[in-house]
Design a protein around this motif. Sequence first.
Motif, PDB file in Angstrom:
ATOM      1  N   LYS A  12       0.845  -1.197   0.000  1.00  0.00           N
ATOM      2  CA  LYS A  12       0.000   0.000   0.000  1.00  0.00           C
ATOM      3  C   LYS A  12       0.882   1.249   0.000  1.00  0.00           C
ATOM      4  N   VAL A  13       0.484   2.206  -0.841  1.00  0.00           N
ATOM      5  CA  VAL A  13       1.249   3.438  -0.998  1.00  0.00           C
ATOM      6  C   VAL A  13       0.389   4.615  -0.552  1.00  0.00           C
ATOM      7  N   ASP A  14       0.958   5.491   0.246  1.00  0.00           N
ATOM      8  CA  ASP A  14       0.310   6.747   0.631  1.00  0.00           C
ATOM      9  C   ASP A  14       1.110   7.868  -0.024  1.00  0.00           C
ATOM     10  N   THR A  15       0.376   8.775  -0.673  1.00  0.00           N
ATOM     11  CA  THR A  15       1.069   9.898  -1.306  1.00  0.00           C
ATOM     12  C   THR A  15       0.224  11.156  -1.221  1.00  0.00           C
ATOM     13  N   GLU A  16       0.912  12.280  -1.105  1.00  0.00           N
ATOM     14  CA  GLU A  16       0.244  13.585  -1.051  1.00  0.00           C
ATOM     15  C   GLU A  16       0.057  14.090  -2.476  1.00  0.00           C
ATOM     16  N   VAL A  17      -1.172  14.522  -2.780  1.00  0.00           N
ATOM     17  CA  VAL A  17      -1.464  15.114  -4.080  1.00  0.00           C
ATOM     18  C   VAL A  17      -2.211  16.415  -3.859  1.00  0.00           C
ATOM     19  N   VAL A  18      -2.188  17.266  -4.873  1.00  0.00           N
ATOM     20  CA  VAL A  18      -2.938  18.516  -4.817  1.00  0.00           C
ATOM     21  C   VAL A  18      -3.988  18.452  -5.924  1.00  0.00           C
ATOM     22  N   ILE A  19      -5.261  18.594  -5.498  1.00  0.00           N
ATOM     23  CA  ILE A  19      -6.369  18.583  -6.455  1.00  0.00           C
ATOM     24  C   ILE A  19      -7.188  19.839  -6.202  1.00  0.00           C
ATOM     25  N   GLY A  20      -7.305  20.659  -7.220  1.00  0.00           N
ATOM     26  CA  GLY A  20      -8.077  21.898  -7.085  1.00  0.00           C
ATOM     27  C   GLY A  20      -7.514  22.829  -6.033  1.00  0.00           C
ATOM     28  N   GLY A  21      -6.199  22.785  -5.851  1.00  0.00           N
ATOM     29  CA  GLY A  21      -5.549  23.669  -4.891  1.00  0.00           C
ATOM     30  C   GLY A  21      -5.582  23.147  -3.459  1.00  0.00           C
ATOM     31  N   LYS A  22      -6.176  21.991  -3.241  1.00  0.00           N
ATOM     32  CA  LYS A  22      -6.240  21.422  -1.888  1.00  0.00           C
ATOM     33  C   LYS A  22      -5.378  20.166  -1.827  1.00  0.00           C
ATOM     34  N   ALA A  23      -4.700  19.968  -0.701  1.00  0.00           N
ATOM     35  CA  ALA A  23      -3.843  18.795  -0.512  1.00  0.00           C
ATOM     36  C   ALA A  23      -4.688  17.628  -0.012  1.00  0.00           C
ATOM     37  N   PHE A  24      -4.430  16.468  -0.614  1.00  0.00           N
ATOM     38  CA  PHE A  24      -5.106  15.231  -0.222  1.00  0.00           C
ATOM     39  C   PHE A  24      -4.056  14.137  -0.076  1.00  0.00           C
ATOM     40  N   THR A  25      -4.322  13.202   0.813  1.00  0.00           N
ATOM     41  CA  THR A  25      -3.479  12.019   0.930  1.00  0.00           C
ATOM     42  C   THR A  25      -4.233  10.880   0.253  1.00  0.00           C
ATOM     43  N   LEU A  26      -3.640  10.366  -0.826  1.00  0.00           N
ATOM     44  CA  LEU A  26      -4.240   9.231  -1.515  1.00  0.00           C
ATOM     45  C   LEU A  26      -3.514   7.972  -1.068  1.00  0.00           C
ATOM     46  N   GLU A  79       3.167   5.556  -6.544  1.00  0.00           N
ATOM     47  CA  GLU A  79       2.996   6.990  -6.280  1.00  0.00           C
ATOM     48  C   GLU A  79       2.850   7.744  -7.602  1.00  0.00           C
ATOM     49  N   GLU A  80       3.630   7.338  -8.583  1.00  0.00           N
ATOM     50  CA  GLU A  80       3.570   7.980  -9.909  1.00  0.00           C
ATOM     51  C   GLU A  80       2.165   7.870 -10.492  1.00  0.00           C
ATOM     52  N   TYR A  81       1.546   6.705 -10.352  1.00  0.00           N
ATOM     53  CA  TYR A  81       0.200   6.498 -10.867  1.00  0.00           C
ATOM     54  C   TYR A  81      -0.803   7.394 -10.136  1.00  0.00           C
ATOM     55  N   LEU A  82      -0.706   7.445  -8.824  1.00  0.00           N
ATOM     56  CA  LEU A  82      -1.632   8.280  -8.047  1.00  0.00           C
ATOM     57  C   LEU A  82      -1.473   9.756  -8.406  1.00  0.00           C
ATOM     58  N   GLN A  83      -0.249  10.191  -8.641  1.00  0.00           N
ATOM     59  CA  GLN A  83      -0.017  11.571  -9.074  1.00  0.00           C
ATOM     60  C   GLN A  83      -0.635  11.805 -10.465  1.00  0.00           C
ATOM     61  N   LYS A  84      -0.544  10.799 -11.307  1.00  0.00           N
ATOM     62  CA  LYS A  84      -1.106  10.908 -12.665  1.00  0.00           C
ATOM     63  C   LYS A  84      -2.630  11.053 -12.595  1.00  0.00           C
ATOM     64  N   VAL A  85      -3.263  10.307 -11.682  1.00  0.00           N
ATOM     65  CA  VAL A  85      -4.718  10.411 -11.502  1.00  0.00           C
ATOM     66  C   VAL A  85      -5.084  11.819 -11.033  1.00  0.00           C
ATOM     67  N   ALA A  86      -4.354  12.327 -10.055  1.00  0.00           N
ATOM     68  CA  ALA A  86      -4.613  13.684  -9.547  1.00  0.00           C
ATOM     69  C   ALA A  86      -4.408  14.707 -10.662  1.00  0.00           C
ATOM     70  N   SER A  87      -3.390  14.520 -11.458  1.00  0.00           N
ATOM     71  CA  SER A  87      -3.108  15.434 -12.574  1.00  0.00           C
ATOM     72  C   SER A  87      -4.252  15.423 -13.587  1.00  0.00           C
ATOM     73  N   TYR A  88      -4.803  14.242 -13.834  1.00  0.00           N
ATOM     74  CA  TYR A  88      -5.935  14.117 -14.762  1.00  0.00           C
ATOM     75  C   TYR A  88      -7.125  14.926 -14.251  1.00  0.00           C
ATOM     76  N   ILE A  89      -7.426  14.776 -12.971  1.00  0.00           N
ATOM     77  CA  ILE A  89      -8.563  15.506 -12.385  1.00  0.00           C
ATOM     78  C   ILE A  89      -8.302  17.010 -12.435  1.00  0.00           C
ATOM     79  N   ASN A  90      -7.080  17.429 -12.109  1.00  0.00           N
ATOM     80  CA  ASN A  90      -6.736  18.857 -12.195  1.00  0.00           C
ATOM     81  C   ASN A  90      -6.887  19.372 -13.617  1.00  0.00           C
TER      82      ASN A  90
END
Length: 143
Positions: A4-18, A24-35
């Motif tokens: 299990k991986v925990d990573t900090e991402v920023v979505i819509g200017g707010k920080a979230f822990t996914l 981690e790269e994949y989770l960042q890619k998902v956050a980037s897609y939403i942004n």
Amino acid sequence: MASKVDTEVVIGGKAFTLSGNESEEYLQKVASYINGKMEEYSKMGTFTRQPMDTQNVLIQLNIADDYFKAKKQVELLKEEVEKKEKEIYDLKHELIAMQIKMESREKAMKGIQTEIHSAQKKLTQLEEETEKNKSKEKEKLPE
């Protein structure tokens, strides 16, 4: 299974822990897609005038639309792959059938060539006998 991986991402200017089993790269890619979707819609005047909950629903609908279109594309590609695999299967069987047919014809051709060779030998033999018989007859004839 991946850990299990925990990573900090920023979505819509707010920080979230996914947290997830993906990298981690994949989770960042998902956050980037939403942004990216949020940014795309924020450029539309009619979108930004909507209440925030409506904006969120519209983005969610757009993401769901992207998902179903991608899913349909995957299904179409799978069907195409299956069709190509069947075509390859059929072509392989056709090739094998043709090879068997060719081998059979080559065998028949060799048989015919052997018959021709035997017939030529027989013809040569008969011609030689005919010549010998002609020579013998000439010798028997009085001059």
